[in-house]
Design a protein around this motif. Structure first.
Motif, PDB file in Angstrom:
ATOM      1  N   UNK A 102       0.816  -1.225   0.000  1.00  0.00           N
ATOM      2  CA  UNK A 102       0.000   0.000   0.000  1.00  0.00           C
ATOM      3  C   UNK A 102       0.848   1.273   0.000  1.00  0.00           C
ATOM      4  N   UNK A 103       1.824   1.329  -0.890  1.00  0.00           N
ATOM      5  CA  UNK A 103       2.686   2.496  -0.985  1.00  0.00           C
ATOM      6  C   UNK A 103       2.354   3.277  -2.252  1.00  0.00           C
ATOM      7  N   UNK A 104       2.646   4.556  -2.232  1.00  0.00           N
ATOM      8  CA  UNK A 104       2.441   5.380  -3.418  1.00  0.00           C
ATOM      9  C   UNK A 104       3.524   5.082  -4.455  1.00  0.00           C
ATOM     10  N   UNK A 105       3.294   5.547  -5.671  1.00  0.00           N
ATOM     11  CA  UNK A 105       4.277   5.359  -6.741  1.00  0.00           C
ATOM     12  C   UNK A 105       5.607   6.011  -6.363  1.00  0.00           C
ATOM     13  N   UNK A 106       5.527   7.177  -5.734  1.00  0.00           N
ATOM     14  CA  UNK A 106       6.741   7.887  -5.303  1.00  0.00           C
ATOM     15  C   UNK A 106       7.527   7.055  -4.289  1.00  0.00           C
ATOM     16  N   UNK A 107       6.825   6.443  -3.341  1.00  0.00           N
ATOM     17  CA  UNK A 107       7.485   5.642  -2.309  1.00  0.00           C
ATOM     18  C   UNK A 107       8.127   4.391  -2.889  1.00  0.00           C
ATOM     19  N   UNK A 108       7.420   3.735  -3.798  1.00  0.00           N
ATOM     20  CA  UNK A 108       7.973   2.537  -4.431  1.00  0.00           C
ATOM     21  C   UNK A 108       9.194   2.894  -5.281  1.00  0.00           C
ATOM     22  N   UNK A 109       9.095   3.997  -6.001  1.00  0.00           N
ATOM     23  CA  UNK A 109      10.227   4.462  -6.818  1.00  0.00           C
ATOM     24  C   UNK A 109      11.429   4.760  -5.936  1.00  0.00           C
ATOM     25  N   UNK A 110      11.172   5.389  -4.795  1.00  0.00           N
ATOM     26  CA  UNK A 110      12.242   5.698  -3.835  1.00  0.00           C
ATOM     27  C   UNK A 110      12.935   4.425  -3.353  1.00  0.00           C
ATOM     28  N   UNK A 111      12.147   3.417  -2.984  1.00  0.00           N
ATOM     29  CA  UNK A 111      12.719   2.156  -2.501  1.00  0.00           C
ATOM     30  C   UNK A 111      13.574   1.489  -3.574  1.00  0.00           C
ATOM     31  N   UNK A 112      13.100   1.504  -4.788  1.00  0.00           N
ATOM     32  CA  UNK A 112      13.859   0.911  -5.892  1.00  0.00           C
ATOM     33  C   UNK A 112      15.178   1.655  -6.118  1.00  0.00           C
ATOM     34  N   UNK A 113      15.116   2.969  -6.067  1.00  0.00           N
ATOM     35  CA  UNK A 113      16.331   3.774  -6.235  1.00  0.00           C
ATOM     36  C   UNK A 113      17.345   3.418  -5.156  1.00  0.00           C
ATOM     37  N   UNK A 114      16.873   3.322  -3.906  1.00  0.00           N
ATOM     38  CA  UNK A 114      17.757   3.013  -2.778  1.00  0.00           C
ATOM     39  C   UNK A 114      18.365   1.618  -2.912  1.00  0.00           C
ATOM     40  N   UNK A 169      23.745  -4.201   1.275  1.00  0.00           N
ATOM     41  CA  UNK A 169      22.474  -4.643   0.687  1.00  0.00           C
ATOM     42  C   UNK A 169      21.401  -4.726   1.758  1.00  0.00           C
ATOM     43  N   UNK A 170      21.787  -5.225   2.939  1.00  0.00           N
ATOM     44  CA  UNK A 170      20.841  -5.275   4.055  1.00  0.00           C
ATOM     45  C   UNK A 170      20.524  -3.889   4.579  1.00  0.00           C
ATOM     46  N   UNK A 171      21.555  -3.055   4.713  1.00  0.00           N
ATOM     47  CA  UNK A 171      21.360  -1.693   5.217  1.00  0.00           C
ATOM     48  C   UNK A 171      20.543  -0.826   4.257  1.00  0.00           C
ATOM     49  N   UNK A 172      20.465  -1.212   2.995  1.00  0.00           N
ATOM     50  CA  UNK A 172      19.678  -0.427   2.033  1.00  0.00           C
ATOM     51  C   UNK A 172      18.192  -0.406   2.410  1.00  0.00           C
ATOM     52  N   UNK A 173      17.777  -1.362   3.244  1.00  0.00           N
ATOM     53  CA  UNK A 173      16.382  -1.401   3.695  1.00  0.00           C
ATOM     54  C   UNK A 173      16.067  -0.281   4.686  1.00  0.00           C
ATOM     55  N   UNK A 174      17.077   0.504   5.061  1.00  0.00           N
ATOM     56  CA  UNK A 174      16.818   1.710   5.848  1.00  0.00           C
ATOM     57  C   UNK A 174      15.818   2.606   5.124  1.00  0.00           C
ATOM     58  N   UNK A 175      15.736   2.456   3.804  1.00  0.00           N
ATOM     59  CA  UNK A 175      14.795   3.243   3.023  1.00  0.00           C
ATOM     60  C   UNK A 175      13.367   3.122   3.530  1.00  0.00           C
ATOM     61  N   UNK A 176      13.016   1.958   4.072  1.00  0.00           N
ATOM     62  CA  UNK A 176      11.665   1.748   4.602  1.00  0.00           C
ATOM     63  C   UNK A 176      11.360   2.712   5.750  1.00  0.00           C
ATOM     64  N   UNK A 177      12.377   3.042   6.534  1.00  0.00           N
ATOM     65  CA  UNK A 177      12.176   3.918   7.688  1.00  0.00           C
ATOM     66  C   UNK A 177      11.866   5.354   7.282  1.00  0.00           C
ATOM     67  N   UNK A 178      12.167   5.719   6.031  1.00  0.00           N
ATOM     68  CA  UNK A 178      11.947   7.088   5.567  1.00  0.00           C
ATOM     69  C   UNK A 178      10.646   7.237   4.767  1.00  0.00           C
ATOM     70  N   UNK A 179       9.906   6.154   4.594  1.00  0.00           N
ATOM     71  CA  UNK A 179       8.640   6.240   3.864  1.00  0.00           C
ATOM     72  C   UNK A 179       7.595   6.955   4.718  1.00  0.00           C
ATOM     73  N   UNK A 180       6.924   7.957   4.173  1.00  0.00           N
ATOM     74  CA  UNK A 180       5.863   8.636   4.930  1.00  0.00           C
ATOM     75  C   UNK A 180       4.781   7.672   5.420  1.00  0.00           C
ATOM     76  N   UNK A 181       4.483   6.645   4.634  1.00  0.00           N
ATOM     77  CA  UNK A 181       3.442   5.677   5.008  1.00  0.00           C
ATOM     78  C   UNK A 181       3.818   4.868   6.243  1.00  0.00           C
ATOM     79  N   UNK A 182       5.121   4.704   6.490  1.00  0.00           N
ATOM     80  CA  UNK A 182       5.600   3.897   7.619  1.00  0.00           C
ATOM     81  C   UNK A 182       6.251   4.760   8.699  1.00  0.00           C
ATOM     82  N   UNK A 183       5.917   6.032   8.705  1.00  0.00           N
ATOM     83  CA  UNK A 183       6.580   6.977   9.612  1.00  0.00           C
ATOM     84  C   UNK A 183       6.480   6.551  11.081  1.00  0.00           C
TER      85      UNK A 183
END
Length: 252
Positions: A102-114, A169-183
């Motif tokens: 349930x993430x926005x296109x912007x959030x998914x794009x951000x995760x992929x970039x990270x 690669x594991x630390x790249x999941x820090x991106x999840x902590x910056x998603x507005x949906x998961x604030x």
């Protein structure tokens, strides 16, 4: 509110400075050596490189899961882009939507970039620094001298061990902590990702592929990268949200 926004905007720069300082202080230190000595006794590392089931649990499986996550996010992003926004289509595609995050296109794009940028940045730095792994050094049964970063860059050896790529690669999941949906879950996410990244890092340290500082710098670099992209991609959303809060406060 303005002060909070300014502090958040410059957090990435503070993290970058901390990463550089940490790299310069810890990369070539007795602290690193003492920690590696805990994994190296009687001329043997704690485990052998590639030994099972450790390689599968701590290397192959996490790597495969992260690749699958990236492929899943790409698939979801394509579906969201091609999915019409009218109500009839939403009802028809309800069975598909239940399998999508349930993430926005912007959030998914951000995760992929990270997921792409963090390991790629670490890989680029590894190719430039030429820092040796502990198991390459004479201190731990190898044949190379223990040099600092600048000496390694100048020597241009074939070694590519700094920063730690697998852990990044594991630390790249820090991106999840910056998603507005998961604030509201950001601190839990930060804790879980830190444990995951260090577990992957300690596995590589256990057979001399990395020093402690290699994983530490990888963690800070990953956090810096995720924070930097979040600062720019979610800045407008944060400002808009802040204005709404201020407006509601004034009204009440």
């Amino acid at each position: 509110m303005a002060l909070e926004n300014n502090s958040s905007d410059w957090m990435w720069l503070k993290l970058l400075c901390l990463t550089i300082i940490t790299a310069l202080i810890f990369e070539h230190s007795q602290f690193d050596i003492h920690i590696s000595e805990l994994f190296y006794t009687n001329g043997q590392w704690l485990i052998q490189k590639g030994a099972q089931p450790y390689a599968f649990i701590f290397y192959d499986a996490p790597k495969a899961l992260l690749i699958l996550l990236a492929l899943y996010l790409i698939t979801v992003l394509i579906i969201k882009y091609r999915q019409p926004s009218n109500n009839v289509s939403i009802i028809k595609n309800r069975s598909i939507n239940q399998f999508m995050v349930p993430f926005s296109v912007r959030e998914i794009s951000y995760l992929l970039i990270i997921l792409i940028v963090v390991p790629s940045t670490v890989a680029l730095l590894k190719s430039v620094t030429h820092v040796s792994c502990p198991n390459h050094l004479t201190l731990f049964g190898g044949d190379l001298p223990y040099l600092n970063i600048w000496q390694n860059i100048t020597a241009k050896t074939d070694s590519k061990c700094f920063p730690a790529a697998h852990a990044s690669a594991g630390f790249s999941l820090y991106g999840l902590a910056f998603l507005p949906s998961l604030h509201k879950y950001r601190y839990r996410i930060f804790t879980v990702v830190t444990v995951l990244g260090w577990t992957m890092g300690l596995y590589k340290m256990s057979f001399g592929d990395h020093f402690f500082s290699h994983t530490l710098v990888s963690m800070l670099l990953s956090l810096t990268t995720t924070c930097t992209f979040a600062s720019f991609l979610f800045k407008k959303a944060t400002i808009y949200e802040g204005r709404n809060i201020e407006s509601n406060t004034l009204i009440s």
